[in-house]
Design a protein around this motif. Sequence first.
Motif, PDB file in Angstrom:
ATOM      1  N   GLU A 135       0.803  -1.219   0.000  1.00  0.00           N
ATOM      2  CA  GLU A 135       0.000   0.000   0.000  1.00  0.00           C
ATOM      3  C   GLU A 135       0.837   1.271   0.000  1.00  0.00           C
ATOM      4  O   GLU A 135       0.333   2.344  -0.331  1.00  0.00           O
ATOM      5  CB  GLU A 135      -0.914  -0.018   1.234  1.00  0.00           C
ATOM      6  N   VAL A 136       2.119   1.179   0.360  1.00  0.00           N
ATOM      7  CA  VAL A 136       2.934   2.389   0.487  1.00  0.00           C
ATOM      8  C   VAL A 136       4.405   2.021   0.386  1.00  0.00           C
ATOM      9  O   VAL A 136       4.778   0.846   0.508  1.00  0.00           O
ATOM     10  CB  VAL A 136       2.620   3.087   1.833  1.00  0.00           C
ATOM     11  N   TYR A 137       5.242   3.023   0.153  1.00  0.00           N
ATOM     12  CA  TYR A 137       6.693   2.843   0.016  1.00  0.00           C
ATOM     13  C   TYR A 137       7.024   1.816  -1.062  1.00  0.00           C
ATOM     14  O   TYR A 137       7.787   0.872  -0.848  1.00  0.00           O
ATOM     15  CB  TYR A 137       7.340   2.463   1.353  1.00  0.00           C
ATOM     16  N   ILE A 138       6.425   2.004  -2.215  1.00  0.00           N
ATOM     17  CA  ILE A 138       6.707   1.126  -3.359  1.00  0.00           C
ATOM     18  C   ILE A 138       7.786   1.796  -4.208  1.00  0.00           C
ATOM     19  O   ILE A 138       7.535   2.818  -4.842  1.00  0.00           O
ATOM     20  CB  ILE A 138       5.439   0.881  -4.188  1.00  0.00           C
ATOM     21  N   LEU A 248       9.623   9.968   8.890  1.00  0.00           N
ATOM     22  CA  LEU A 248      11.019   9.584   9.090  1.00  0.00           C
ATOM     23  C   LEU A 248      11.126   8.160   9.619  1.00  0.00           C
ATOM     24  O   LEU A 248      11.931   7.357   9.125  1.00  0.00           O
ATOM     25  CB  LEU A 248      11.687  10.553  10.063  1.00  0.00           C
ATOM     26  N   ILE A 249      10.307   7.827  10.608  1.00  0.00           N
ATOM     27  CA  ILE A 249      10.353   6.486  11.204  1.00  0.00           C
ATOM     28  C   ILE A 249      10.004   5.423  10.170  1.00  0.00           C
ATOM     29  O   ILE A 249      10.728   4.432  10.000  1.00  0.00           O
ATOM     30  CB  ILE A 249       9.397   6.415  12.409  1.00  0.00           C
ATOM     31  N   HIS A 254      11.565   0.990   6.234  1.00  0.00           N
ATOM     32  CA  HIS A 254      11.292   0.291   4.971  1.00  0.00           C
ATOM     33  C   HIS A 254      12.279   0.626   3.860  1.00  0.00           C
ATOM     34  O   HIS A 254      12.084   0.173   2.733  1.00  0.00           O
ATOM     35  CB  HIS A 254       9.865   0.601   4.511  1.00  0.00           C
ATOM     36  N   THR A 255      13.323   1.375   4.187  1.00  0.00           N
ATOM     37  CA  THR A 255      14.290   1.770   3.166  1.00  0.00           C
ATOM     38  C   THR A 255      15.697   1.458   3.656  1.00  0.00           C
ATOM     39  O   THR A 255      16.196   2.102   4.589  1.00  0.00           O
ATOM     40  CB  THR A 255      14.174   3.272   2.854  1.00  0.00           C
ATOM     41  N   HIS A 256      16.335   0.471   3.028  1.00  0.00           N
ATOM     42  CA  HIS A 256      17.667   0.034   3.442  1.00  0.00           C
ATOM     43  C   HIS A 256      18.191  -0.906   2.361  1.00  0.00           C
ATOM     44  O   HIS A 256      17.415  -1.653   1.741  1.00  0.00           O
ATOM     45  CB  HIS A 256      17.576  -0.702   4.781  1.00  0.00           C
ATOM     46  N   LEU A 274       9.376  -9.966   7.040  1.00  0.00           N
ATOM     47  CA  LEU A 274      10.770  -9.937   7.496  1.00  0.00           C
ATOM     48  C   LEU A 274      11.641  -8.986   6.682  1.00  0.00           C
ATOM     49  O   LEU A 274      12.832  -8.864   6.952  1.00  0.00           O
ATOM     50  CB  LEU A 274      11.357 -11.348   7.451  1.00  0.00           C
ATOM     51  N   SER A 275      11.058  -8.322   5.717  1.00  0.00           N
ATOM     52  CA  SER A 275      11.818  -7.375   4.899  1.00  0.00           C
ATOM     53  C   SER A 275      11.661  -5.954   5.427  1.00  0.00           C
ATOM     54  O   SER A 275      11.404  -4.994   4.687  1.00  0.00           O
ATOM     55  CB  SER A 275      11.365  -7.464   3.436  1.00  0.00           C
ATOM     56  N   THR A 276      11.764  -5.823   6.738  1.00  0.00           N
ATOM     57  CA  THR A 276      11.756  -4.523   7.402  1.00  0.00           C
ATOM     58  C   THR A 276      12.949  -4.492   8.356  1.00  0.00           C
ATOM     59  O   THR A 276      13.603  -5.512   8.580  1.00  0.00           O
ATOM     60  CB  THR A 276      10.450  -4.289   8.188  1.00  0.00           C
TER      61      THR A 276
END
Length: 362
Positions: A135-138, A248-249, A254-256, A274-276
């Motif tokens: 739903e977000v951060y795609i 920011l949180i 979700h970005t790495h 697990l992809s967080t």
Amino acid sequence: MGAGGRMSDPSEGKNILEPIPAHCFERSVIRSSYYVVHDLIVAYVFYFLANTYIPLLPTPWAYLAWPVYWFCQASILTGLWVIGHECGHHAYSDYQLIDDIVGFVLHSALFTPYFSWKYSHRNHHANTNSLDNDEVYIPKRKAKVAVYSKLLNNPPGRVFTLVFRLTLGFPLYLLTNISGKKYGRFANHFDPLSPIFTERERIQVVISDIGILAVLYATKLLVEAKGAAWVTCMYLIPVLGVHMFFVLITYLHHTHLSLPHYDSSEWNWIRGALSTIDRDFGFLNRVFHDVTHTHVLHHLISYIPHYHAKEARDAIKPVLGEFYKIDRTPIFKAMWREAKECIYIEPDEDSEHKGTYWYHKM
């Protein structure tokens, strides 16, 4: 873990929730309400001090005092926002009605449409890091990176991008579904007919809208009584700070470089969950009710209340092994690094998993 590191396949594993003590699943309305009352008292103390003493300070000191107030008030209000988020996951109490009433009041006061966001956020948890259904951060594929992203791929451009993301990212997501799932038509969080929502959810979207309209009307009355400058300094800037902290949180969760995304040929729920990655916000971890460094656990089981989250996280870390990820890089350094290195996604050329995508820099 730092900025790199590929994972093997998490699909083959033990029952990772088995080690969590049974009491970690217990939700107490009294204990949860204690944190609400605590945060409200602290927020009132910050308000009282700012309203009483900052106007008495000489001009140079007042210019310094206001940002201190904004940071402190935004921090404690973010803690209240986190509790509202917890209500949306039914982690506040054993009673859904109580959870929804508390969450509705807290989120509405912080300009967040409670039910609308609750349902889209539920979809995010059900489809985490799925390129087709999250739903977000795609993130974008390399071929779809916009020209302006290439032009902004430099230090001044990254500053602009980060400021834009932190200040306007959340309202634009709510209003236009920016960075969200592509539905084939316009979608937002205020339209009950938006494709984000199902038929049974539409009436609650209207209720969310009413909550926001009520807060807007109360803000208008406050402006008439106290003046626009007073309302902006005492209330609106701290609320903007809440939205900035929230973006920011979640951006850092979700970005790495170590976090994969999957297309439909590779995605399953456990891989996505697990992809967080957990992050360390220092003393703010406690202010934010530990949401910052228990996010991996939260995606595995979202109805554990925050006051049990650290214990539950520590219980499953040995079972997760390499699949538990935390980055303790200082937050400003991490934010800058991810903005520089996590620009687009592509599969590894030499990997047989062509449906698994990793972040790359320009």
